[in-house]
Write a protein that holds these residues in place. Sequence first.
Motif, PDB file in Angstrom:
ATOM      1  N   ARG A 139     -65.784  65.846  92.352  1.00 51.36           N
ATOM      2  CA  ARG A 139     -64.816  66.322  93.342  1.00 51.36           C
ATOM      3  C   ARG A 139     -64.362  65.233  94.320  1.00 51.36           C
ATOM      4  O   ARG A 139     -63.150  65.089  94.553  1.00 51.36           O
ATOM      5  N   TRP A 143     -60.415  64.352  94.257  1.00 50.86           N
ATOM      6  CA  TRP A 143     -59.641  64.690  95.452  1.00 50.86           C
ATOM      7  C   TRP A 143     -58.927  63.467  96.017  1.00 50.86           C
ATOM      8  O   TRP A 143     -57.751  63.526  96.363  1.00 50.86           O
ATOM      9  N   ASP A 318     -59.501  72.498  95.634  1.00 50.91           N
ATOM     10  CA  ASP A 318     -59.224  71.730  94.405  1.00 50.91           C
ATOM     11  C   ASP A 318     -57.741  71.795  94.068  1.00 50.91           C
ATOM     12  O   ASP A 318     -57.088  70.784  93.804  1.00 50.91           O
TER      13      ASP A 318
END
Length: 414
Positions: A139, A143, A318
């Motif tokens: 993540r 990101w 997300d």
Amino acid sequence: MFGTQAQRRELSNGFTFQRPNWRPTAARGGSGGPPTNTATTTRAKEPPSLSVKFQDLYGFTVEGNIDDVNVLNEVREKVRQQGRVWWALEASKGANWYLQPQISSLVEGISVGSLKLSVLANTISLRRLIRKGIPPVLRPKVWLSVSGAAKKRSTVPESYYDELIRAIDGKVTPATLQIDHDIPRTFPSHPWLDTPEGQASLRRVLVGYSFRDSDVGYCQGLNYVAAFLLLVMKTEEDAFWMLAVLLENVLVNDCYTDNLSGCHVEQRVFKDLLAKKCPRIAVHLDSMDFDVSLVTTEWFLCLFSKSLPSETTMRVWDVLFNEGAKVLFHVALAIFKMKEEELLNTHQIGDVIDILQTTTHHLYDPDELLTVAFDKIGSMTTNTITKERKKQEPAVMAELGQRLRRLNSLKDEK
């Protein structure tokens, strides 16, 4: 200044990610799923109606029943399965394939014929994958890439954040005073955010940004957003740049300025969208004189971080960082849509608020929420929402101007 440069770069969060152990689950392997540390709560044989407490993936204490825990376990199993898909793509397309140039999610109307097939294929694959969830271990990197934060950081010297923190050390402004007031109230039961180290890290990120953009400075709500960013990104510098790209590129302008004009615009746009996408609900709530902004203002300012379970919030983020602010409208509409029949049976404003709050607090299954948001709400392009914003801006600015004149008039009378 709190801590050394090395200490600031890599946070030692001081808490263990935990998961409930109501049923046997596979140990974490290469799938990038959540750690398998167990929480000591109640045995599975007890009745489903029993209320229990446990820590979720990001260290927050969650209170629910065994059914909620089972949902979380099922969701985490899906996360592990989804992680295997990401690793398989890395094996076939190469490591960090998702960091290659993508079609900007914020630019529409681009000619597909002008794109390389490999870029188009990667973009379509990535969009589909992100909606199904990014493995927690990937993540931070994903990101930074899809949001544009990494690109934004590349435009300044590597020492930018460290120099900024040194330059503002000890300075006092109205923003720093408000930040110091809000930090102890930011998720006070969290095992890391409620420590001197966690609070000092959160303060540096918020104060640093308040000096980077004096027009925004600091607005209540950003403390919760920045806290979540710290928990996910692991380093202050990464959290800082994610906050910067969020406020400067992802969200609408002026959401967090003094008069919150951008937030007022978003609320008006949402009301219009609710009337179009969920007309029965909109008519019923209007008949009750219920202003949806009583609930949705916090959703938009805190990006659902105070409303949804943390793991569901991360799934929403997300998609938010990849597809832009229209995602907030999709998710907000989905919450109303999921409870349409219950809302239509209400006759008291308090009952409406209770239904919406209870629903959001127990949305442990992000797939359920996101399926409604994108499959049942219908298409909403960024261009469509931009046009809606432009239509609402004059009325909002006129209203804010009138409010300011009233305040000034009252001051003059004194």
